[in-house]
Design a protein around this motif. Sequence first.
Motif, PDB file in Angstrom:
ATOM      1  N   ARG A  50     100.299  42.807  24.931  1.00 17.24           N
ATOM      2  CA  ARG A  50      98.884  41.828  25.194  1.00 17.24           C
ATOM      3  C   ARG A  50      98.226  42.903  26.025  1.00 17.24           C
ATOM      4  O   ARG A  50      97.116  42.838  25.875  1.00 17.24           O
ATOM      5  CB  ARG A  50      99.163  40.651  25.861  1.00 17.24           C
ATOM      6  CG  ARG A  50      99.777  39.607  24.616  1.00 17.24           C
ATOM      7  CD  ARG A  50      99.942  38.337  25.577  1.00 17.24           C
ATOM      8  NE  ARG A  50     100.314  37.603  24.493  1.00 17.24           N
ATOM      9  CZ  ARG A  50     100.946  36.151  24.995  1.00 17.24           C
ATOM     10  NH1 ARG A  50     101.271  35.779  26.149  1.00 17.24           N
ATOM     11  NH2 ARG A  50     101.263  35.180  24.118  1.00 17.24           N
ATOM     12  N   ASP A  54      94.563  43.939  25.206  1.00 21.13           N
ATOM     13  CA  ASP A  54      93.319  43.605  25.948  1.00 21.13           C
ATOM     14  C   ASP A  54      92.358  44.714  26.271  1.00 21.13           C
ATOM     15  O   ASP A  54      91.234  44.572  26.490  1.00 21.13           O
ATOM     16  CB  ASP A  54      93.736  42.790  27.191  1.00 21.13           C
ATOM     17  CG  ASP A  54      94.232  41.451  26.794  1.00 21.13           C
ATOM     18  OD1 ASP A  54      93.951  40.730  25.876  1.00 21.13           O
ATOM     19  OD2 ASP A  54      94.829  40.763  27.770  1.00 21.13           O
ATOM     20  N   GLU A  58      88.594  45.496  25.283  1.00 23.60           N
ATOM     21  CA  GLU A  58      87.570  45.785  26.175  1.00 23.60           C
ATOM     22  C   GLU A  58      86.791  46.925  25.833  1.00 23.60           C
ATOM     23  O   GLU A  58      85.701  47.262  26.203  1.00 23.60           O
ATOM     24  CB  GLU A  58      88.083  45.807  27.654  1.00 23.60           C
ATOM     25  CG  GLU A  58      88.508  44.542  28.143  1.00 23.60           C
ATOM     26  CD  GLU A  58      89.152  44.613  29.462  1.00 23.60           C
ATOM     27  OE1 GLU A  58      88.873  45.649  30.240  1.00 23.60           O
ATOM     28  OE2 GLU A  58      89.808  43.833  29.881  1.00 23.60           O
TER      29      GLU A  58
END
Length: 75
Positions: A50, A54, A58
């Motif tokens: 995760r 993430d 971004e």
Amino acid sequence: MSRFDELAERVERLVLRHEELKRTNALLEQQLATVSHERDSLRSRLLAARTRIDALIERIPAEQVIAGEPGERKA
């Protein structure tokens, strides 16, 4: 067979059953520990995945701005 003999036989069966249940319980505790360890390992791997996803998410908008218009890709 006297009542005493019957009682002694029942107690003996009860003791054998108790020992069997203790062995079964020990095996189940061992299996639980193994499964719990595996679960914790999988949770850790999931958290790491995760975190990486993430970080990639971004970066997507930043790369699109550098490339030009949103949705446009560099060749």
